[in-house]
Design a protein around this motif. Structure first.
Motif, short mmCIF file in Angstrom:
data_model
loop_
_atom_site.label_atom_id
_atom_site.label_comp_id
_atom_site.label_asym_id
_atom_site.label_seq_id
_atom_site.Cartn_x
_atom_site.Cartn_y
_atom_site.Cartn_z
N VAL A 72 4.54 -2.88 14.34
CA VAL A 72 3.61 -3.56 15.24
C VAL A 72 2.48 -2.67 15.76
CG1 VAL A 72 3.40 -4.78 17.45
CG2 VAL A 72 5.26 -5.34 15.88
N PRO A 73 2.73 -1.42 16.19
CA PRO A 73 1.61 -0.59 16.65
C PRO A 73 0.54 -0.40 15.57
CG PRO A 73 3.67 0.35 17.39
CD PRO A 73 4.02 -0.75 16.44
N THR A 79 -5.77 -4.40 13.31
CA THR A 79 -6.40 -5.64 13.74
C THR A 79 -7.57 -5.37 14.68
OG1 THR A 79 -4.27 -6.79 13.57
CG2 THR A 79 -6.00 -7.88 14.83
N GLN A 80 -7.34 -4.47 15.63
CA GLN A 80 -8.39 -4.12 16.59
C GLN A 80 -9.61 -3.53 15.89
OE1 GLN A 80 -7.10 -1.86 20.11
NE2 GLN A 80 -8.90 -0.56 19.89
N LEU A 81 -9.38 -2.61 14.97
CA LEU A 81 -10.50 -1.98 14.26
C LEU A 81 -11.24 -2.97 13.37
CD1 LEU A 81 -8.90 1.46 13.34
CD2 LEU A 81 -10.98 1.11 14.69
N ALA A 82 -10.49 -3.85 12.68
CA ALA A 82 -11.13 -4.83 11.80
C ALA A 82 -12.07 -5.73 12.59
CB ALA A 82 -10.07 -5.66 11.09
N VAL A 90 -9.69 -4.93 4.35
CA VAL A 90 -8.67 -3.98 4.79
C VAL A 90 -7.75 -3.71 3.61
CG1 VAL A 90 -6.75 -3.56 6.38
CG2 VAL A 90 -8.74 -4.86 7.17
N LEU A 91 -7.59 -2.43 3.26
CA LEU A 91 -6.73 -2.05 2.13
C LEU A 91 -5.51 -1.30 2.63
CD1 LEU A 91 -9.33 -0.77 -0.52
CD2 LEU A 91 -8.57 -3.12 -0.06
N VAL A 92 -4.35 -1.65 2.08
CA VAL A 92 -3.08 -1.05 2.48
C VAL A 92 -2.26 -0.78 1.22
CG1 VAL A 92 -0.98 -1.34 3.89
CG2 VAL A 92 -3.14 -2.39 4.64
N THR A 93 -1.49 0.30 1.23
CA THR A 93 -0.61 0.59 0.09
C THR A 93 0.46 -0.48 -0.03
OG1 THR A 93 -0.94 2.97 0.35
CG2 THR A 93 0.98 2.28 -0.90
N LYS A 99 3.23 -3.99 3.00
CA LYS A 99 3.05 -5.43 2.83
C LYS A 99 3.37 -6.18 4.13
CE LYS A 99 5.18 -5.50 -1.30
NZ LYS A 99 5.68 -5.98 -2.62
N GLU A 100 4.31 -5.67 4.91
CA GLU A 100 4.58 -6.31 6.19
C GLU A 100 3.41 -6.13 7.15
OE1 GLU A 100 7.82 -6.49 9.84
OE2 GLU A 100 8.24 -5.22 8.10
N ILE A 101 2.85 -4.93 7.18
CA ILE A 101 1.68 -4.67 8.02
C ILE A 101 0.53 -5.57 7.60
CG2 ILE A 101 -0.11 -2.97 8.57
CD1 ILE A 101 2.08 -0.81 8.36
N ALA A 102 0.26 -5.63 6.30
CA ALA A 102 -0.86 -6.42 5.80
C ALA A 102 -0.70 -7.89 6.14
CB ALA A 102 -0.97 -6.24 4.29
N ALA A 103 0.51 -8.43 5.98
CA ALA A 103 0.75 -9.84 6.27
C ALA A 103 0.50 -10.15 7.75
CB ALA A 103 2.18 -10.22 5.89
N ARG A 104 0.95 -9.26 8.62
CA ARG A 104 0.77 -9.49 10.06
C ARG A 104 -0.71 -9.38 10.45
NH1 ARG A 104 5.47 -8.19 13.72
NH2 ARG A 104 7.35 -8.21 12.44
N VAL A 105 -1.41 -8.40 9.85
CA VAL A 105 -2.84 -8.25 10.14
C VAL A 105 -3.60 -9.49 9.69
CG1 VAL A 105 -4.93 -6.96 9.56
CG2 VAL A 105 -2.83 -5.74 10.12
N ALA A 106 -3.31 -9.98 8.47
CA ALA A 106 -3.99 -11.17 7.96
C ALA A 106 -3.74 -12.37 8.87
CB ALA A 106 -3.51 -11.48 6.54
N LEU A 107 -2.53 -12.50 9.36
CA LEU A 107 -2.19 -13.62 10.25
C LEU A 107 -2.99 -13.53 11.55
CD1 LEU A 107 -0.43 -16.09 10.86
CD2 LEU A 107 1.29 -14.52 11.80
N ARG A 108 -3.07 -12.34 12.12
CA ARG A 108 -3.80 -12.18 13.37
C ARG A 108 -5.30 -12.41 13.20
NH1 ARG A 108 -1.51 -7.16 16.95
NH2 ARG A 108 0.73 -7.57 16.78
#
Length: 326
Positions: A72-73, A79-82, A90-93, A99-108
């Protein structure tokens, strides 16, 4: 140029190779900006490294939250920076956590998400990603049609290319949302001295054909001689011959190395789904009709335990079988 945020994976104060690959890919679609989270005293050296690989700006955020809480952090920070920087993507490994980080960012962000990309290129309406789908049987090209594209990219999708940039460092204060799962203890994983399976440029995997747990000795020997990681098929893992953490396949880890060697693996769809995007595939199997031979670039028909080839099959383009050599 459009700003592309790249989440930088790091461990023990060093940048992990997939992050450098992301920066290389990001330069194809815009101007890369690196996001370094929870690096502590190593932030300066990490910033210098990513600057050498094209990061025009390095956003650095620190805080106990990155070490004490799960996922979450990092989602809060990205999310804040985007939003603040008006990021174009936004690119993530493409790891489990990534993939969990990316999914949560996309949702937000209310945006579309693309996972497990193996290629990235610029398009008229934003980044275009290439993915391997349906157990890697097909390749598709896709783009996000709404919001800020959030894309996870498989390790080894690009060779890291240095391109020194300013690497201007900007400190960021993150507004943490809280309510994250907390880490209560950590147990360091015992190192084998081999590369990380999902990040290694070469992977040597063993399957049921190695015969027993002891049969993995020849797999490990070959891997060590090549500087490779060791993988295993589901059958070998289920039999207790090798740790589950090394399983390659649909229910294990997905790898996409430059070279994949399959030793004693039949090539069931479950395994193929985890390694079919490898750049070059070599198989050794005593069954000349094993499905793996329809996939490989080079194949050897022979008994692994007897010291390899009894006779040889040469393969051209994948799926095209040529007559065996005398």
């Amino acid at each position: 140029m459009a700003e592309i945020l790249v989440l930088v994976d790091h461990a023990d104060g060093a940048v992990r190779k997939p992050a450098l690959e992301l920066l290389t890919l990001a330069r194809r679609v815009g101007e890369p900006s690196a996001v370094v989270l929870g690096a502590g005293e190593a932030a300066a050296s990490i910033a210098a490294t990513v600057g050498e690989y094209g990061a025009a700006t390095v956003y650095v955020a620190d805080g106990a939250e990155f070490a004490e809480q799960l996922v979450v952090p990092k989602v809060d920070a990205l999310t804040q920076l985007a939003k603040e920087k008006g990021a174009a993507a936004v690119l993530v490994t493409s790891s489990g956590e990534g993939k969990e980080i990316a999914a949560r960012v996309a949702l937000r962000l209310g945006s579309g998400l693309i996972t497990d990309a193996v290629e990235l290129e610029a398009g008229e309406d934003g980044p275009v990603a290439t993915q391997s789908v349906f157990a890697a049987s097909y390749q598709v090209r896709s783009r996000v049609s709404h919001g800020v594209p959030v894309i996870t990219v498989k390790p080894n999708s690009a060779a890291p290319e240095a391109a020194p940039a300013a690497g201007t460092v900007e400190e960021v204060t993150v507004a943490f949302t809280g309510n994250a799962a907390k880490v209560v203890s950590r147990t360091p994983r015992v190192s084998t001295g081999r590369p990380e399976l999902t990040e290694s440029a070469i992977v040597v995997s063993g399957g049921r054909g190695v015969g027993a747990a002891e049969g993995f000795a020849v797999v490990e020997k070959l891997a060590d001689s090549l500087g490779a990681a060791v993988g295993a098929s589901r059958a070998a893992v289920d039999a207790g011959w090798y740790p589950h953490a090394n399983q390659v396949g649909q229910t294990g880890k997905q790898v996409s190395p430059q070279l994949y060697v399959a030793a004693g693996i039949s090539g069931a769809i479950q395994h193929r789904a985890g390694m079919q995007t490898s750049k070059t595939i070599v198989a050794v199997n005593k069954d000349a009709e094993a499905p793996i031979f329809d996939l490989v670039d080079y194949g050897v028909v022979g008994d692994l335990s007897a010291g390899l080839p009894l006779r040889r099959h040469e393969f051209g383009p994948r799926g095209r079988r040529h007559p065996p050599a005398p």
